[in-house]
Design an enzyme around this catalytic site. Structure first.
Site, PDB file in Angstrom:
ATOM      1  N   ASP A   1      -0.753  -1.243  -6.475  1.00 43.95           N
ATOM      2  CA  ASP A   1      -2.077  -0.948  -6.307  1.00 43.95           C
ATOM      3  C   ASP A   1      -2.374   0.483  -6.038  1.00 43.95           C
ATOM      4  O   ASP A   1      -3.330   1.220  -6.550  1.00 43.95           O
ATOM      5  CB  ASP A   1      -2.796  -1.710  -4.915  1.00 43.95           C
TER       6      ASP A   1
ATOM      7  N   ASP B   1       1.437   6.276  -2.914  1.00 44.95           N
ATOM      8  CA  ASP B   1       1.332   7.272  -1.829  1.00 44.95           C
ATOM      9  C   ASP B   1       2.652   7.966  -1.499  1.00 44.95           C
ATOM     10  O   ASP B   1       2.640   9.122  -2.609  1.00 44.95           O
ATOM     11  CB  ASP B   1       0.983   6.641  -0.433  1.00 44.95           C
TER      12      ASP B   1
ATOM     13  N   LYS C   1      -2.269   8.688  -4.918  1.00 47.01           N
ATOM     14  CA  LYS C   1      -2.462   9.964  -3.916  1.00 47.01           C
ATOM     15  C   LYS C   1      -1.347  10.695  -4.171  1.00 47.01           C
ATOM     16  O   LYS C   1      -0.553  10.766  -3.332  1.00 47.01           O
ATOM     17  CB  LYS C   1      -2.753   9.247  -2.690  1.00 47.01           C
TER      18      LYS C   1
ATOM     19  N   VAL D   1      -8.295   4.237   1.643  1.00 54.38           N
ATOM     20  CA  VAL D   1      -9.139   3.231   0.877  1.00 54.38           C
ATOM     21  C   VAL D   1      -8.888   1.831   1.049  1.00 54.38           C
ATOM     22  O   VAL D   1      -7.580   1.507   1.208  1.00 54.38           O
ATOM     23  CB  VAL D   1      -9.204   3.781  -0.586  1.00 54.38           C
TER      24      VAL D   1
END
Ligand code: IMP
Ligand code: MG
Length: 181
Positions: A100, A103, A131, A154
């Site tokens: 998904d 990070d 990100k 988010v």
């Protein structure tokens, strides 16, 4: 529905995401011609993205799932904790991990290493969101990225806050009042 009010701003609508999946699916279809890849979804956040993406990949492919998290100790390497492992023998198989959001990249780094160790012919990553500002390792470079976003939290389309909001049909930024409740 009530929970829509918890969203500050919609970043990507359901239509945006469907179009993006179409675009990614087309590229993946081309790249994996004559291969029968195994798509490995990382639970639980991958579910809506994977469901949409595979509709646009025109290949013989298999699906499997892993549910892992990584504990990062004092060393730079994370240790994987499994909730669910694969049921497919991936030796000599072309694996495409479906995530998904990336990070820090630490979990994914360990998953990629594990799948290579198990003898996968290739291991690549498709992620809906990236990100890059949060990255703590550069060992994993996702080959396919839906959207690159700034370092904001988010939710929606699989992404959760305390396990909630995964069912939102779009991706948005949570209101601060939700955190400070
Ligand atoms: P990492 O790349 O190892 O840090 O792990 C990424 C995971 O952290 C994702 O699969 C999500 O579960 C979670 N995560 C990171 N950023 C967000 C966010 O903005 N919203 C929701 N979950 C996030
Ligand atoms: Mg996750």
């Amino acid at each position: 529905m009530k929970f829509h009010h918890d969203i500050e701003e919609v970043l990507f609508s359901n239509e945006d995401i469907t179009n993006k999946c179409q675009e990614l699916g087309r590229i993946i279809t081309e790249d994996y011609q004559d291969k029968n890849p195994v798509l490995v979804g990382l639970l639980k956040g991958c579910i809506p993205f994977m469901a949409e993406l595979i509709k646009h990949i025109e290949l013989y492919l298999e699906l499997d799932f892993m549910d892992v998290s990584s504990y990062v100790g004092t060393e730079s390497t994370g240790k994987l904790v499994f909730e669910k492992d694969l049921s497919t023998d991936i030796r000599n198989r072309h694996v495409l991990i479906v995530d998904d959001i990336i990070d820090t990249g630490l979990t994914l780094k360990e998953v990629c290493k594990l799948l290579h160790d198990r003898g996968a012919a290739s291991v690549e990553v498709v992620t809906l969101l990236d990100k890059p500002d949060g990255r703590k390792t550069n060992d994993v470079v996702p080959k396919y990225i839906g959207y690159t976003i700034p370092k904001k939290f988010v939710v929606g389309f699989g992404l959760d806050y305390n396990q909630l909001y995964r069912n939102l049909p779009y991706i948005g930024i949570l209101k601060e009042s939700v955190y400070n409740k």
